[in-house]
Design a protein around this motif. Structure first.
Motif, short mmCIF file in Angstrom:
data_model
loop_
_atom_site.label_atom_id
_atom_site.label_comp_id
_atom_site.label_asym_id
_atom_site.label_seq_id
_atom_site.Cartn_x
_atom_site.Cartn_y
_atom_site.Cartn_z
N TYR A 175 14.53 11.31 -3.61
CA TYR A 175 15.84 10.71 -3.40
C TYR A 175 16.82 11.19 -4.46
O TYR A 175 17.98 11.46 -4.16
N LYS A 176 16.37 11.32 -5.70
CA LYS A 176 17.23 11.84 -6.76
C LYS A 176 17.70 13.25 -6.41
O LYS A 176 18.89 13.57 -6.55
N LYS A 177 16.78 14.11 -5.95
CA LYS A 177 17.17 15.47 -5.57
C LYS A 177 18.19 15.44 -4.43
O LYS A 177 19.16 16.19 -4.43
N PHE A 178 17.97 14.59 -3.48
CA PHE A 178 18.86 14.45 -2.33
C PHE A 178 20.27 14.06 -2.78
O PHE A 178 21.26 14.68 -2.39
N ILE A 179 20.35 13.03 -3.60
CA ILE A 179 21.65 12.55 -4.08
C ILE A 179 22.35 13.63 -4.91
O ILE A 179 23.54 13.91 -4.72
N LYS A 229 0.84 -1.21 0.00
CA LYS A 229 0.00 0.00 0.00
C LYS A 229 0.87 1.26 0.00
O LYS A 229 0.63 2.19 -0.76
N TRP A 230 1.90 1.28 0.85
CA TRP A 230 2.78 2.44 0.93
C TRP A 230 3.53 2.62 -0.40
O TRP A 230 3.60 3.72 -0.93
N ARG A 231 4.07 1.52 -0.91
CA ARG A 231 4.81 1.58 -2.18
C ARG A 231 3.95 2.14 -3.30
O ARG A 231 4.37 3.02 -4.04
N GLU A 288 6.80 6.83 -6.65
CA GLU A 288 7.27 7.85 -7.60
C GLU A 288 7.78 9.10 -6.88
O GLU A 288 8.83 9.65 -7.23
N THR A 289 7.05 9.54 -5.89
CA THR A 289 7.46 10.73 -5.12
C THR A 289 8.77 10.47 -4.41
O THR A 289 9.67 11.31 -4.42
N GLU A 290 8.90 9.32 -3.78
CA GLU A 290 10.12 9.00 -3.04
C GLU A 290 11.34 8.92 -3.96
O GLU A 290 12.42 9.38 -3.61
N ILE A 291 11.17 8.34 -5.14
CA ILE A 291 12.29 8.26 -6.09
C ILE A 291 12.72 9.66 -6.53
O ILE A 291 13.91 9.97 -6.56
N ALA A 292 11.76 10.53 -6.83
CA ALA A 292 12.09 11.89 -7.23
C ALA A 292 12.80 12.65 -6.11
O ALA A 292 13.78 13.37 -6.35
#
Length: 161
Positions: A36-40, A23-25, A30-34
């Motif tokens: 994380y990309k900004k963070f990295i 459910k969380w996934r 999509e939001t978490e990947i975006a």
């Protein structure tokens, strides 16, 4: 971590059931990947390889390698002028206490008192659970009367990732 917090479980104590994870996934991947990309990108653009340490949550919380990952963090921070790290031999004990919530027996009772304060648990409730009364301390993040709030260096906060 989210599942544990929502269900009032100790942090790093168990994994969420698969159906909760799915459910969380489905809701946040999509939001978490975006994010994380900004963070990295933020950190990769600001520091050279020798001035970065990449570690994973899974590695830090893993029963087999977690203490060694924490030791690597301790060693990395020790390279910075003005940073005093803990003795390398103490890292596994501190890792177990902080990450696995398994403090040494002689410190467990004191930690319970501090945890009750951290969640601002009323004294009578703490006593009902068999804990002795503890002196009230300021809540973390709340100003202490007469205390001057710290100011960011240069007057401007780091915008972060």
């Amino acid at each position: 971590h989210i599942y544990e917090m929502r269900n009032h479980l100790p942090v790093h104590s168990e994994r969420a059931p698969v159906e909760e994870w799915i459910k969380w996934r489905n809701a946040y991947l999509e939001t978490e990947i975006a994010e994380y990309k900004k963070f990295i990108c933020y950190w990769m653009d600001r520091y050279s390889a020798e001035n970065r340490l990449l570690m994973t949550y899974e590695g830090l919380t893993d029963d087999l390698i977690g203490a060694e990952v924490a030791r690597g963090l301790n060693d990395f921070l020790g390279q910075v002028e003005g940073v005093t790290t803990i003795d390398t031999a103490s890292v596994p004990c501190i890792w177990r206490a902080v990450v696995k919530n398994e403090p040494p027996p002689q410190q467990a009772e004191h930690i319970k008192k501090l945890q009750a304060l951290a969640v601002n648990q009323p004294q009578n409730e703490a006593q009902a659970q068999g804990q002795p009364p503890v002196q009230q301390q300021p809540v973390l993040g709340q100003p202490v009367p007469g205390q001057i709030a710290p100011q960011p260096v240069g007057g401007q906060p780091d915008p972060g990732p």
